[in-house]
Design a protein around this motif. Structure first.
Motif, PDB file in Angstrom:
ATOM      1  N   ARG A  52       0.828  -1.207   0.000  1.00  0.00           N
ATOM      2  CA  ARG A  52       0.000   0.000   0.000  1.00  0.00           C
ATOM      3  C   ARG A  52       0.866   1.263   0.000  1.00  0.00           C
ATOM      4  O   ARG A  52       0.533   2.244  -0.677  1.00  0.00           O
ATOM      5  CB  ARG A  52      -0.958   0.005   1.198  1.00  0.00           C
ATOM      6  N   ARG A  53       1.981   1.235   0.735  1.00  0.00           N
ATOM      7  CA  ARG A  53       2.891   2.402   0.741  1.00  0.00           C
ATOM      8  C   ARG A  53       3.483   2.649  -0.646  1.00  0.00           C
ATOM      9  O   ARG A  53       3.562   3.787  -1.108  1.00  0.00           O
ATOM     10  CB  ARG A  53       4.035   2.167   1.739  1.00  0.00           C
ATOM     11  N   ALA A  62       2.236   1.661  -3.535  1.00  0.00           N
ATOM     12  CA  ALA A  62       1.139   2.075  -4.419  1.00  0.00           C
ATOM     13  C   ALA A  62       0.761   3.536  -4.192  1.00  0.00           C
ATOM     14  O   ALA A  62       0.466   4.261  -5.151  1.00  0.00           O
ATOM     15  CB  ALA A  62      -0.079   1.180  -4.205  1.00  0.00           C
ATOM     16  N   GLN A  63       0.792   3.961  -2.965  1.00  0.00           N
ATOM     17  CA  GLN A  63       0.474   5.357  -2.660  1.00  0.00           C
ATOM     18  C   GLN A  63       1.496   6.292  -3.298  1.00  0.00           C
ATOM     19  O   GLN A  63       1.147   7.336  -3.844  1.00  0.00           O
ATOM     20  CB  GLN A  63       0.425   5.585  -1.139  1.00  0.00           C
ATOM     21  N   ARG A  64       2.751   5.901  -3.282  1.00  0.00           N
ATOM     22  CA  ARG A  64       3.814   6.713  -3.912  1.00  0.00           C
ATOM     23  C   ARG A  64       3.607   6.782  -5.428  1.00  0.00           C
ATOM     24  O   ARG A  64       3.769   7.839  -6.036  1.00  0.00           O
ATOM     25  CB  ARG A  64       5.179   6.121  -3.568  1.00  0.00           C
ATOM     26  N   ALA A 117       0.713   6.483  -6.973  1.00  0.00           N
ATOM     27  CA  ALA A 117      -0.475   7.315  -7.189  1.00  0.00           C
ATOM     28  C   ALA A 117      -0.128   8.797  -7.075  1.00  0.00           C
ATOM     29  O   ALA A 117      -0.651   9.618  -7.849  1.00  0.00           O
ATOM     30  CB  ALA A 117      -1.564   6.950  -6.181  1.00  0.00           C
ATOM     31  N   GLU A 118       0.756   9.156  -6.153  1.00  0.00           N
ATOM     32  CA  GLU A 118       1.148  10.554  -5.982  1.00  0.00           C
ATOM     33  C   GLU A 118       1.781  11.110  -7.253  1.00  0.00           C
ATOM     34  O   GLU A 118       1.425  12.199  -7.703  1.00  0.00           O
ATOM     35  CB  GLU A 118       2.120  10.699  -4.810  1.00  0.00           C
ATOM     36  N   ALA A 150      -3.037  -3.241  -4.374  1.00  0.00           N
ATOM     37  CA  ALA A 150      -2.842  -1.929  -3.757  1.00  0.00           C
ATOM     38  C   ALA A 150      -2.851  -0.822  -4.807  1.00  0.00           C
ATOM     39  O   ALA A 150      -3.436   0.243  -4.590  1.00  0.00           O
ATOM     40  CB  ALA A 150      -1.533  -1.911  -2.970  1.00  0.00           C
ATOM     41  N   THR A 182      -6.347  -0.104  -6.010  1.00  0.00           N
ATOM     42  CA  THR A 182      -7.098   0.678  -5.037  1.00  0.00           C
ATOM     43  C   THR A 182      -6.661   2.146  -5.041  1.00  0.00           C
ATOM     44  O   THR A 182      -7.489   3.039  -4.926  1.00  0.00           O
ATOM     45  CB  THR A 182      -6.899   0.095  -3.620  1.00  0.00           C
ATOM     46  N   ALA A 183      -5.352   2.385  -5.208  1.00  0.00           N
ATOM     47  CA  ALA A 183      -4.810   3.745  -5.110  1.00  0.00           C
ATOM     48  C   ALA A 183      -5.016   4.585  -6.365  1.00  0.00           C
ATOM     49  O   ALA A 183      -5.127   5.800  -6.282  1.00  0.00           O
ATOM     50  CB  ALA A 183      -3.326   3.680  -4.767  1.00  0.00           C
ATOM     51  N   THR A 184      -5.048   3.957  -7.525  1.00  0.00           N
ATOM     52  CA  THR A 184      -5.152   4.708  -8.774  1.00  0.00           C
ATOM     53  C   THR A 184      -5.919   3.900  -9.816  1.00  0.00           C
ATOM     54  O   THR A 184      -5.975   2.682  -9.740  1.00  0.00           O
ATOM     55  CB  THR A 184      -3.757   5.085  -9.321  1.00  0.00           C
ATOM     56  N   ASN A 240      -0.734  11.452 -10.087  1.00  0.00           N
ATOM     57  CA  ASN A 240      -1.622  12.595  -9.873  1.00  0.00           C
ATOM     58  C   ASN A 240      -0.908  13.921 -10.111  1.00  0.00           C
ATOM     59  O   ASN A 240      -1.519  14.879 -10.567  1.00  0.00           O
ATOM     60  CB  ASN A 240      -2.228  12.561  -8.475  1.00  0.00           C
TER      61      ASN A 240
END
Length: 154
Positions: free
Chosen positions: A88-89, A91-93, A95-96, A121, A124-126, A99
């Motif tokens: 998840r971490r 994937a969040q990076r 997605a950032e 992940a 879910t994030a993007t 975006n």
């Protein structure tokens, strides 16, 4: 209003990962040379189960007979939970940067046991899917090996 990002400033990311480490590379085109941007660590992923859990499974009697045995571990043990959190971490990076508009696309190269977590992940994030996924654990390999693997899979 933010300034538009020039096409020359946008790149493709290649993420090479397993449960304990993710290396993020960039390239100007999908077939260009790789350059390492940064890495992410999951120190929990390297630890043994005994270091994460302080006690053993509980004991239980059989419903019939005189047997006694250890109760089974949860389906999602501490190492599994740590791997999912790390995915998840990462994937969040991803997605950032998607975006922000500084990334045109990304490829995932991960250990088979971790690739599913990472795909879930990222999904879910993007809403942007990876343009390439490879299920192979090559964290720690040199750039030439990674580039050859990508070229073969493209």
């Amino acid at each position: 209003m933010t300034a538009a990002i020039a096409a020359a400033d946008k790149c493709f990311w290649v993420i090479v990962a397993n449960e304990s480490r993710a290396l993020i590379y960039a390239r100007d085109s999908k077939s260009g040379p790789l350059r390492e941007l940064f890495s992410m660590e999951n120190k929990t992923g390297r630890r043994k189960r005994g270091e994460l859990v302080s006690d053993r499974e509980g004991r239980s009697f059989d419903s019939s007979g005189q047997g006694r045995h250890a109760m089974t571990e949860e389906k999602s043990g501490p190492k599994r939970q740590a791997a999912e959190a790390f995915a998840r971490r990462v994937a969040q990076r991803i997605a950032e940067v998607l975006n922000q508009g500084t990334c045109r696309g990304f490829a995932l190269i991960a250990a088979p046991r971790f690739l599913g977590d990472l795909r879930d992940a990222v999904e879910t994030a993007t809403s942007t899917p990876a343009y390439l996924t490879i299920d192979k654990d090559i964290v720690g390999s040199d750039l030439a090996t990674i580039e050859q693997l990508i070229a073969k899979s493209s």
